[in-house]
Design a protein around this motif. Structure first.
Motif, mmCIF file in Angstrom:
data_model
loop_
_atom_site.group_PDB
_atom_site.id
_atom_site.type_symbol
_atom_site.label_atom_id
_atom_site.label_comp_id
_atom_site.label_asym_id
_atom_site.label_seq_id
_atom_site.Cartn_x
_atom_site.Cartn_y
_atom_site.Cartn_z
ATOM 1 N N SER A 120 0.795 0.698 9.023
ATOM 2 C CA SER A 120 -0.503 0.315 8.519
ATOM 3 C C SER A 120 -1.221 1.605 7.980
ATOM 4 O O SER A 120 -0.950 2.767 8.485
ATOM 5 N N MET A 121 -2.097 1.405 7.212
ATOM 6 C CA MET A 121 -2.602 2.615 6.440
ATOM 7 C C MET A 121 -3.636 3.360 7.797
ATOM 8 O O MET A 121 -3.669 4.266 7.739
ATOM 9 N N LEU A 146 0.647 -1.041 0.211
ATOM 10 C CA LEU A 146 -0.092 0.086 0.030
ATOM 11 C C LEU A 146 0.851 1.167 -0.053
ATOM 12 O O LEU A 146 2.146 1.174 0.540
ATOM 13 N N LEU A 169 2.384 -1.528 4.529
ATOM 14 C CA LEU A 169 2.468 -0.106 3.926
ATOM 15 C C LEU A 169 3.889 0.114 3.423
ATOM 16 O O LEU A 169 4.822 -0.617 4.037
ATOM 17 N N GLU A 176 -7.031 -2.161 2.372
ATOM 18 C CA GLU A 176 -6.267 -2.989 3.404
ATOM 19 C C GLU A 176 -6.613 -3.961 4.044
ATOM 20 O O GLU A 176 -6.210 -5.115 4.517
#
Ligand code: 2PG
Ligand code: MG
Length: 428
Positions: A181-182, A149, A421, A414
């Protein structure tokens, strides 16, 4: 092979209340998809032509009825009933039908809306997520591997053409460097944004009025004040500047470059002095990416900028490159930049943007997939950034639904894929 049954255009309004283009593509299989295209304000001179009606009596000339008419008329007439082996074949047909180097006849807004609507309809026909279809288009094979991501670079402060020009620098963006992480990146950025809103209220006695991309836009005394306040907001939110939260900037220098000088904060800087100014910012502030640090036509000095700051921060070309393969080739050859800001509407078809992306990757550059300042509630950009493994995504602030539509889609992707990420910037 996907066969086009019908193409329909519609004039809609973007996040600034200005007209833009929506297209719906129906395939012979019955698969159907709709896409809306964005529009820039701080546009590069080498961008493909966004066709506007120029009727001053309607939306101050910005109407898109002609572009929409081109979808409903010549584009539909030429493509309906035809089968296309892949996205490249469809885009080639659009480019040939337009027949100009910059999509001036049909309009890049009309052409891109069709290019993207076809992609989304084919993804539906294949029954694959749009991000997977985009990945397959870039790789030229089905079931292409997904990598990661993108790390969001999120607008905190706005200036330049997005905020009435109260300060020349266009964007100061937050990069949640330590986020894993997002979900975490958005939560960290929102904390910095809220801290910045409090700070702006105390320091400038201003409510949290926001600019075109949702960033805060008080009357900063100059670029340095903008950066000082950003670092203060990072600290106030409880993060360590540089280690946990870093900054990216879009200098958008084309817009204050006249007669060979950069007119910044009361100074008329030579290109060499401008480069020194930027290097000084890097010494003082935790900046990991510098977009358009020099003007789009100042080719002679971009290599010196890259030599001065490359390795410490990305040397990111937006107006310089305009997602244009020819300009990217030149920049690679001249060592003018080391990262591409990718905006598909700067070039006008998905296939040409894919070529731009491949060129940048082959040169070892980073890629930032970017929205425009005039956006819509459509979220295809999130799928594109994942499918094309963008290192960064630039969508604007964590406010306003046309921005949040993309972040929300990234959260959904996600959750669906569990992708990590991207690792950037390198931990200090
Ligand atoms: C930019 C973009 C997005 P615009 O300069 O990078 O922030 O602005 O869409 O107005 O060109
Ligand atoms: Mg820019």
């Amino acid at each position: 092979m996907p066969t086009i049954h019908q193409l329909r255009g519609l004039e809609i309004l973007d996040s600034r209340g200005r007209p833009t283009v929506q297209a719906t593509c129906t395939l012979a299989s019955g698969a159907r998809a709709t896409v809306s295209v964005p529009s820039g304000a701080s546009t590069g001179a080498a961008e493909a032509l966004e066709l506007r009606d120029r009727d001053p009596a309607r939306y101050r000339g910005l109407g898109c009825r002609r572009a929409v008419g081109h979808i409903n008329g010549p584009i539909h007439d030429a493509l309906a009933g035809r089968a296309f082996a892949d996205q490249a074949a469809l885009d080639q047909a659009l480019i040939a039908l337009d027949g100009t180097p910059n999509k001036a006849r049909l309009g890049a807004n009309a052409v891109l809306a069709v290019s993207l609507a076809f992609a989304r309809a084919v993804a539906a026909e294949r029954n694959v997520p749009l991000y997977q279809h985009f990945a397959d288009i870039l790789a030229g094979t089905p079931n292409a591997a997904l990598r990661s991501l993108p790390r969001p670079t999120i607008n905190l402060f706005s200036g330049g053409k997005h905020a009435g020009g109260q300060v020349p620098i266009q964007d100061v963006l937050v990069v949640a460097a330590s986020a894993q992480s997002m979900d975490e990146a958005l939560a960290m950025t929102a904390a910095v944004f809220m801290a910045a809103a409090d700070l702006i209220r105390d320091r400038y006695a201003m409510r949290t009025l926001t600019a075109d991309e949702g960033g805060l836009a008080p009357p900063f005394a100059g670029a340095q004040a903008m950066l000082d306040d950003a670092v203060a907001a990072i600290r106030a939110a409880g993060y360590l500047p540089g280690h946990e939260v870093a900054l990216a900037i879009d200098v958008a220098a084309s817009h204050f470059y006249h007669d060979g000088r950069y007119h910044l904060d009361g100074d008329a800087l030579t290109p060499a002095q401008m480069i020194e100014r930027i290097r000084g910012w890097l010494d003082t502030y935790p900046i990991v990416s510098v977009e358009d640090g020099l003007a789009e036509d100042d080719w002679a000095h971009w290599p010196a900028l890259r030599a001065a700051i490359g390795g410490r921060a990305l040397v990111l070309g937006d107006d310089l490159l305009c997602t244009n393969p020819a300009r990217i080739r030149r920049a690679i050859h001249e060592h003018a930049a080391d990262a591409l800001l990718l905006k598909v509407n700067q070039i006008g078809t998905l296939s040409e943007a894919a070529e731009a992306c491949r060129l940048a990757r082959a040169a070892g550059w980073r890629v930032t997939v970017s929205a425009r300042s005039g956006e819509t509630e459509d979220d295809w950009l999130a799928d594109l950034a994942v499918g094309w493994a963008g290192d960064q995504i630039k969508v604007g602030s964590v406010t306003q639904s046309e921005r949040l539509a993309k972040y929300n889609r990234l959260l959904a992707i996600e959750a669906e894929t569990g992708l990590p990420l991207v690792a950037w910037p390198a931990p200090e």
